[in-house]
Design an enzyme around this catalytic site. Structure first.
Site, short mmCIF file in Angstrom:
data_model
loop_
_atom_site.label_atom_id
_atom_site.label_comp_id
_atom_site.label_asym_id
_atom_site.label_seq_id
_atom_site.Cartn_x
_atom_site.Cartn_y
_atom_site.Cartn_z
N VAL A 1 -4.11 4.07 7.11
CA VAL A 1 -4.21 3.61 5.73
C VAL A 1 -3.23 4.42 4.90
CG1 VAL A 1 -5.72 3.24 3.74
CG2 VAL A 1 -6.65 3.07 6.07
N CYS A 2 -2.43 3.74 4.10
CA CYS A 2 -1.52 4.41 3.17
C CYS A 2 -0.60 5.37 3.92
CB CYS A 2 -2.34 5.10 2.08
SG CYS A 2 -1.42 5.60 0.62
N THR A 3 -0.53 6.64 3.49
CA THR A 3 0.38 7.60 4.12
C THR A 3 -0.11 8.10 5.47
OG1 THR A 3 -0.63 9.37 2.82
CG2 THR A 3 1.38 8.37 1.93
N THR B 1 3.46 1.30 4.63
CA THR B 1 2.75 2.39 3.97
C THR B 1 2.78 2.12 2.49
OG1 THR B 1 2.55 4.82 3.82
CG2 THR B 1 4.78 3.89 3.72
#
Length: 320
Positions: free
Chosen positions: A100-102, A120
């Protein structure tokens, strides 16, 4: 049989990166068992200061899906060695690995995304592509699936990814029921570009390109033809095109259109008509504006306003 999903968390992890997907899977708890893991176990403090109780990776047993949530430090400084080693160990036996995300930076650092498509948070997409050139970074996606690897965009996109995971495992009707219970889209329309303010242009390395970019940002609606840009930078149009390709990975015309679209988005959100937004942004006609919205955002100006406008828009002059 219950599918075991382990979330590898760490100090300063983004809480919603964890809580969003966990809540989706909790709604499907008859199929999924979720657990919060950390290299040493015990309490982990999130970036918002809220602690999470975790199980040590060594005590978790085998998991079916590994999820690595994000935190700002992953893009800025990289993950700690203990987090990388824990992720490597868990990914080696998991049938599916997600971020998730970074959290994508962790998977990329381990070489798990080499030759694969991934995404990302829009703010860190170019950093990911620069740091890991063997990863095919998709900048305008809410989540990407490539083989056994799933990656998602910024923060709340973890919910989208978790719903996609449930849909893959148990079908669209069951996933739709969960989405309705959580009052979210099953498939949210559009990509990251509807939130990203044009996936911010990185600082140019060359003075000529910086001069052009500053000039366009200063007055997006002005004449920015190839001839005008050449005069601004004291370069030939061909040299300018090469600079844009080398540093920004696009053409001057496409980049200028995106800057103008940013301005048009802001104008529409502040109550200006489509005609006024097209004229003031430099996109020209209503039809040009609609095509730009469709090409970059995947929705119409009216849909965009309906989704993102606030009460501020009612104070503006709708005539432009």
């Amino acid at each position: 049989m219950t599918h075991r999903v382990g979330f590898l968390v760490f100090d300063q992890v983004t809480l919603l990166d964890v809580a969003g997907p966990v809540e989706v899977l909790h709604e499907a708890s008859r199929f999924y068992e979720t657990m919060l893991l950390s290299p040493q176990g015990g309490s982990v403090r999130t970036s918002s200061g809220i602690p999470l109780a975790t199980i040590a990776v060594s005590d978790a047993g085998e998991i079916d899906t590994l999820v690595v949530p994000g935190g700002d430090q992953l893009a800025e400084h990289g993950a700690e060695v203990a987090v990388l080693e824990a992720a490597r160990s868990l990914a080696a036996t998991a049938s599916r690995v997600a971020s998730v995300c970074t959290g994508t930076f962790v998977l990329a650092e381990l070489g798990l995304l080499a030759g694969r498509r991934a995404t990302t948070h829009w703010r860190h997409a170019r950093t990911l592509a620069h740091r890991y050139p063997d990863v095919d970074v998709v900048t305008d996606a809410l989540h990407i699936s490539d083989g056994r690897y799933l990656t998602s965009a910024g923060i709340s996109a973890g919910i989208d990814m978790a719903l996609a995971l449930v849909e893959h495992d148990h079908g669209p009707e069951f996933a739709r029921t969960i989405a309705q219970e959580l009052v979210v889209y099953l498939q949210r329309p559009g990509g990251q570009s509807q939130f990203s303010a044009a996936l911010r242009t990185p600082p140019p390395r060359t003075l000529a390109l910086r001069t052009i970019i500053d000039a366009v940002h200063a007055d997006p609606a002005a004449d920015h033809s190839a001839t005008t840009l050449a005069a601004t930078a004291a370069l030939s149009p061909r040299q300018i095109t090469r600079l844009f390709h080398a540093e920004l990975g696009t053409t001057p015309a496409r980049w200028i259109e995106r800057v103008r679209l940013d301005l048009a988005q802001q104008l529409i959100l502040h109550g200006h008509s489509v005609t006024a937004a097209a004229r003031r942004s430099g996109l020209g006609s209503d039809e040009s504006l609609r095509r730009a919205f469709a090409r970059h955002l995947g929705l119409t100006p009216t849909d965009y306003k309906r989704r993102f406008a606030t009460s501020l828009s009612r104070d503006a002059d709708p005539s432009g």
